[in-house]
Design a protein around this motif. Structure first.
Motif, PDB file in Angstrom:
ATOM      1  N   ALA A  30       2.785  11.371   7.101  1.00  0.00           N
ATOM      2  CA  ALA A  30       3.924  12.301   6.283  1.00  0.00           C
ATOM      3  C   ALA A  30       3.259  12.943   5.235  1.00  0.00           C
ATOM      4  O   ALA A  30       3.447  14.168   5.001  1.00  0.00           O
ATOM      5  CB  ALA A  30       5.081  11.685   6.045  1.00  0.00           C
ATOM      6  N   GLY A  31       2.166  12.141   4.555  1.00  0.00           N
ATOM      7  CA  GLY A  31       1.518  12.707   3.380  1.00  0.00           C
ATOM      8  C   GLY A  31       0.031  13.469   3.903  1.00  0.00           C
ATOM      9  O   GLY A  31      -0.679  13.570   2.923  1.00  0.00           O
ATOM     10  N   GLY A  32      -0.209  13.189   5.147  1.00  0.00           N
ATOM     11  CA  GLY A  32      -1.527  13.965   5.450  1.00  0.00           C
ATOM     12  C   GLY A  32      -2.539  13.083   5.573  1.00  0.00           C
ATOM     13  O   GLY A  32      -3.774  13.429   5.789  1.00  0.00           O
ATOM     14  N   GLN A  49       0.777  -1.216   0.129  1.00  0.00           N
ATOM     15  CA  GLN A  49       0.090   0.186  -0.127  1.00  0.00           C
ATOM     16  C   GLN A  49       0.684   1.185   0.231  1.00  0.00           C
ATOM     17  O   GLN A  49       0.247   2.427  -0.275  1.00  0.00           O
ATOM     18  CB  GLN A  49      -1.238  -0.078   1.171  1.00  0.00           C
ATOM     19  N   LEU A  50       2.112   1.063   0.217  1.00  0.00           N
ATOM     20  CA  LEU A  50       2.913   2.408   0.347  1.00  0.00           C
ATOM     21  C   LEU A  50       3.048   2.918  -1.097  1.00  0.00           C
ATOM     22  O   LEU A  50       3.133   4.113  -1.091  1.00  0.00           O
ATOM     23  CB  LEU A  50       4.505   1.823   0.759  1.00  0.00           C
ATOM     24  N   GLU A  51       2.995   1.978  -2.087  1.00  0.00           N
ATOM     25  CA  GLU A  51       3.052   2.697  -3.459  1.00  0.00           C
ATOM     26  C   GLU A  51       2.154   3.442  -3.883  1.00  0.00           C
ATOM     27  O   GLU A  51       2.307   4.239  -4.749  1.00  0.00           O
ATOM     28  CB  GLU A  51       3.325   1.289  -4.352  1.00  0.00           C
ATOM     29  N   VAL A  52       0.799   3.255  -3.354  1.00  0.00           N
ATOM     30  CA  VAL A  52      -0.285   4.251  -3.907  1.00  0.00           C
ATOM     31  C   VAL A  52      -0.889   5.216  -2.892  1.00  0.00           C
ATOM     32  O   VAL A  52      -2.018   5.560  -2.888  1.00  0.00           O
ATOM     33  CB  VAL A  52      -1.407   3.263  -4.264  1.00  0.00           C
ATOM     34  N   LEU A  53       0.072   5.662  -2.195  1.00  0.00           N
ATOM     35  CA  LEU A  53      -0.457   6.688  -0.904  1.00  0.00           C
ATOM     36  C   LEU A  53      -0.530   7.953  -1.350  1.00  0.00           C
ATOM     37  O   LEU A  53      -1.301   8.672  -0.620  1.00  0.00           O
ATOM     38  CB  LEU A  53       0.675   6.416   0.381  1.00  0.00           C
ATOM     39  N   ASP A  54      -0.064   8.336  -2.338  1.00  0.00           N
ATOM     40  CA  ASP A  54       0.167   9.775  -2.529  1.00  0.00           C
ATOM     41  C   ASP A  54      -1.077  10.674  -2.680  1.00  0.00           C
ATOM     42  O   ASP A  54      -1.830  10.135  -3.473  1.00  0.00           O
ATOM     43  CB  ASP A  54       1.041   9.757  -3.940  1.00  0.00           C
ATOM     44  N   GLY A  55      -1.116  11.518  -1.795  1.00  0.00           N
ATOM     45  CA  GLY A  55      -2.292  12.420  -1.833  1.00  0.00           C
ATOM     46  C   GLY A  55      -3.451  11.597  -1.388  1.00  0.00           C
ATOM     47  O   GLY A  55      -4.727  12.445  -1.266  1.00  0.00           O
ATOM     48  N   ALA A  56      -3.518  10.448  -0.798  1.00  0.00           N
ATOM     49  CA  ALA A  56      -4.622   9.802  -0.276  1.00  0.00           C
ATOM     50  C   ALA A  56      -5.089  10.613   1.213  1.00  0.00           C
ATOM     51  O   ALA A  56      -4.533  11.119   1.765  1.00  0.00           O
ATOM     52  CB  ALA A  56      -4.417   8.358   0.276  1.00  0.00           C
ATOM     53  N   ARG A  57      -6.336  10.497   1.523  1.00  0.00           N
ATOM     54  CA  ARG A  57      -7.026  11.078   2.591  1.00  0.00           C
ATOM     55  C   ARG A  57      -7.073  10.041   3.726  1.00  0.00           C
ATOM     56  O   ARG A  57      -7.011  10.302   5.009  1.00  0.00           O
ATOM     57  CB  ARG A  57      -8.415  11.433   2.317  1.00  0.00           C
ATOM     58  N   LEU A  58      -7.216   8.687   3.215  1.00  0.00           N
ATOM     59  CA  LEU A  58      -7.278   7.574   4.452  1.00  0.00           C
ATOM     60  C   LEU A  58      -6.655   6.470   4.109  1.00  0.00           C
ATOM     61  O   LEU A  58      -6.902   6.106   2.732  1.00  0.00           O
ATOM     62  CB  LEU A  58      -8.856   7.388   4.703  1.00  0.00           C
ATOM     63  N   LEU A  59      -5.729   5.770   4.787  1.00  0.00           N
ATOM     64  CA  LEU A  59      -5.131   4.348   4.488  1.00  0.00           C
ATOM     65  C   LEU A  59      -5.924   3.393   5.374  1.00  0.00           C
ATOM     66  O   LEU A  59      -6.142   3.576   6.525  1.00  0.00           O
ATOM     67  CB  LEU A  59      -3.866   4.258   4.602  1.00  0.00           C
ATOM     68  N   ASP A  89      -1.523 -12.533   5.237  1.00  0.00           N
ATOM     69  CA  ASP A  89      -0.387 -11.549   4.960  1.00  0.00           C
ATOM     70  C   ASP A  89      -0.470 -10.306   5.797  1.00  0.00           C
ATOM     71  O   ASP A  89      -1.450 -10.171   6.764  1.00  0.00           O
ATOM     72  CB  ASP A  89      -0.458 -11.037   3.656  1.00  0.00           C
ATOM     73  N   VAL A  90       0.824  -9.927   6.368  1.00  0.00           N
ATOM     74  CA  VAL A  90       0.946  -8.985   7.331  1.00  0.00           C
ATOM     75  C   VAL A  90       1.594  -7.841   6.887  1.00  0.00           C
ATOM     76  O   VAL A  90       2.793  -8.101   5.933  1.00  0.00           O
ATOM     77  CB  VAL A  90       1.580  -9.793   8.549  1.00  0.00           C
ATOM     78  N   CYS A  91       1.430  -6.785   7.063  1.00  0.00           N
ATOM     79  CA  CYS A  91       2.119  -5.661   6.838  1.00  0.00           C
ATOM     80  C   CYS A  91       2.913  -4.833   7.998  1.00  0.00           C
ATOM     81  O   CYS A  91       2.365  -4.780   9.121  1.00  0.00           O
ATOM     82  CB  CYS A  91       1.336  -4.440   6.147  1.00  0.00           C
ATOM     83  N   ASP A  92       3.484  -4.018   7.854  1.00  0.00           N
ATOM     84  CA  ASP A  92       4.219  -3.206   8.651  1.00  0.00           C
ATOM     85  C   ASP A  92       3.656  -1.993   9.333  1.00  0.00           C
ATOM     86  O   ASP A  92       3.619  -0.991   8.551  1.00  0.00           O
ATOM     87  CB  ASP A  92       5.883  -2.750   8.409  1.00  0.00           C
ATOM     88  N   ILE A  93       2.690  -2.173  10.231  1.00  0.00           N
ATOM     89  CA  ILE A  93       1.710  -1.095  10.369  1.00  0.00           C
ATOM     90  C   ILE A  93       2.236   0.474  10.791  1.00  0.00           C
ATOM     91  O   ILE A  93       1.931   1.340  10.279  1.00  0.00           O
ATOM     92  CB  ILE A  93       0.957  -1.410  11.550  1.00  0.00           C
ATOM     93  N   ARG A  94       3.483   0.039  11.485  1.00  0.00           N
ATOM     94  CA  ARG A  94       4.036   1.595  11.883  1.00  0.00           C
ATOM     95  C   ARG A  94       4.889   2.283  10.778  1.00  0.00           C
ATOM     96  O   ARG A  94       4.666   3.322  10.582  1.00  0.00           O
ATOM     97  CB  ARG A  94       5.293   1.262  12.946  1.00  0.00           C
ATOM     98  N   ARG A  95       5.477   1.247   9.908  1.00  0.00           N
ATOM     99  CA  ARG A  95       5.916   2.048   8.878  1.00  0.00           C
ATOM    100  C   ARG A  95       4.964   2.600   7.744  1.00  0.00           C
ATOM    101  O   ARG A  95       5.189   3.827   7.363  1.00  0.00           O
ATOM    102  CB  ARG A  95       6.629   0.736   7.987  1.00  0.00           C
ATOM    103  N   LEU A  96       3.760   1.933   7.340  1.00  0.00           N
ATOM    104  CA  LEU A  96       2.706   2.479   6.634  1.00  0.00           C
ATOM    105  C   LEU A  96       2.156   3.552   7.527  1.00  0.00           C
ATOM    106  O   LEU A  96       1.890   4.490   6.475  1.00  0.00           O
ATOM    107  CB  LEU A  96       1.589   1.296   6.607  1.00  0.00           C
ATOM    108  N   THR A  97       1.919   3.647   8.584  1.00  0.00           N
ATOM    109  CA  THR A  97       1.207   4.845   9.249  1.00  0.00           C
ATOM    110  C   THR A  97       2.116   6.076   9.193  1.00  0.00           C
ATOM    111  O   THR A  97       1.797   7.220   8.963  1.00  0.00           O
ATOM    112  CB  THR A  97       0.901   4.374  10.711  1.00  0.00           C
ATOM    113  N   GLU A  98       3.381   5.804   9.545  1.00  0.00           N
ATOM    114  CA  GLU A  98       4.349   6.923   9.380  1.00  0.00           C
ATOM    115  C   GLU A  98       4.461   7.553   7.795  1.00  0.00           C
ATOM    116  O   GLU A  98       4.228   8.754   7.813  1.00  0.00           O
ATOM    117  CB  GLU A  98       5.857   6.616   9.540  1.00  0.00           C
TER     118      GLU A  98
END
Ligand SMILES: *Cc1c(COP(=O)(O)O)cnc(C)c1O
Length: 388
Positions: free
Chosen positions: A176-178, A142-152, A163-172
């Motif tokens: 950072a992109g608002g 999901q990191l690849e498609v975050l640009d300009g998004a309002r909500l992840l 499957d598992v993702c790194d929640i802290r990394r994605l959240t940061e």
């Protein structure tokens, strides 16, 4: 309403079993039960100005209040200012966050391998003029498609792929992109993972699964720290009216007392099952986030404290999987997961999930480990013999 007694004061930490049995209990009142019974009320006595918490049953209910405090304590132990909201189902809670936070023109990032109702949500969001992007949970796609998004929107572990993702990394990255971040915590339960501590703005879940654990109640909840965010979700609950009945709220709260006991046994059973299945030649694509060697294990071991009760694997064909399922004695064929009685199903029977025909999602119950593993191995033998 009586003042609640928090299980822990700031700075204190209790064991999770202690927290579970006490979560959300009001201060003791002589001659009153420990957990007050359900309050059945569409309206409350309300003379004069309509102020205070309990005015109308779609807005608030004292039985919800106890349960909400309990859920807040489990999701964010010892923290002040946590707001929790209960809903009639997990989907009601999920919809409440998405539809209260997103406006036409916003972009939202969903997982492409998440809960089976998310594609329906996607259609609805799109029809309201919201851009929906999807990417896989694994590999932090999901990191690849975050640009300009309002909500992840994160679902980790994902259902049914685990499957598992790194929640802290994605959240940061999202912050950072608002963007705001919501995590579907259904599979892990708050005993397994605490999204708010990992940085998320919302912990959202279906309490229908392991959290309440008896397969007899639907429940959803949203927990967050920010009062303005909580108010917008509360407003949505009032508009849509997706509210839980007091009886279900009370049953859910009663069930929470045993969640640590149940999770201990069920998750140990899931691990034992995964270990027993690892060497079976007819099994492929075995997944359990708590099994060392699983692709999810490295990240799961860092961010989770328990790995859930769901194991998935693939048998050679649809017919093989069906023979296995009908040969089980202690495991009921049913959808959903997390209950004290083991269940399993062939996910492909629903369509929708991108899984092979022989894919089985197995939910380990609270049976004795030897009985459960023995039953599964025997059913696998039966399925193999009848293949010949
Ligand atoms: C079951 C489930 C939901 C939906 O919950 P309901 O209580 O059935 O509405 C949402 N997310 C996940 C991950 C689930 O497993």
């Amino acid at each position: 309403m009586e003042q609640a007694v928090p299980v822990e004061q700031a700075g204190e930490t209790r064991g999770e079993g202690t927290r579970a049995v006490r979560a959300g209990l009001p201060a003791p009142v002589k001659h009153e039960p420990t957990l007050p019974g359900p309050v059945f009320a569409a309206h409350y006595h309300l003379p004069g100005e309509p102020t205070g918490a309990y005015t109308y049953g779609r807005d608030e209910n004292p039985t919800w209040t106890h349960l909400e405090r309990a859920l807040g304590e489990l999701e964010a132990p010892g923290e002040d200012g946590i707001e929790a909201l209960v809903f009639a189902s997990g989907m009601a809670a999920i919809s409440a966050v998405l539809f209260s936070q997103l406006r036409a023109g916003d972009a939202v990032v969903l997982p492409d391998d998440g809960y089976q109702a998310l594609p329906l949500v996607r259609e609805q969001l799109t029809s309201f003029g919201i851009e929906v992007r999807t990417a896989p949970t694994g590999g932090d796609g999901q990191l690849e498609v975050l640009d300009g998004a309002r909500l992840l929107w994160i679902e980790s572990p994902s259902n049914p792929g685990l499957d598992v993702c790194d929640i802290r990394r994605l959240t940061e990255a999202a912050h950072a992109g608002g963007a705001l971040v919501a995590v579907d915590n259904t599979l892990a339960t708050p005993l397994g993972q605490r999204p708010l501590a990992l940085g998320a703005d919302f912990a959202v879940a279906s309490g229908t699964k392991q959290l309440t654990g008896h397969g007899d109640v639907l429940l959803g909840y949203v927990v967050c720290r920010d009062a303005a965010l909580a108010a917008s979700v509360r407003r949505w609950r009032k508009i849509v009216g997706a509210v839980q009945g007091p009886m279900e709220s009370w049953l859910a709260h009663r069930s929470l007392a045993t969640v640590e006991l149940r999770a201990e046994r069920q998750n140990a059973n899931a691990l034992a099952l995964a270990e027993a299945l690892r060497d079976r030649p007819e099994i492929s694509a075995l997944r359990y986030p708590g099994l060392p060697g699983d692709p999810s294990y490295p990240v799961a071991a860092r961010q989770m404290r328990r790995f859930g009760c769901v194991v998935s694997f693939t048998l050679p064909s649809k017919a093989y999987a069906e023979r296995f399922l009908t040969s089980l004695h202690l495991v009921e064929e049913a959808t959903s997961f997390g209950g004290v009685r083991s269940t399993a199903e062939r996910r492909g029977r629903w369509g929708g999930d991108a899984v092979p025909e022989g894919f089985v999602r197995f939910s380990a119950g609270a049976e004795n480990t030897d009985d459960l593993v023995g039953d599964v191995l025997r059913a696998l033998d039966t399925a193999r013999e009848t293949a010949a």
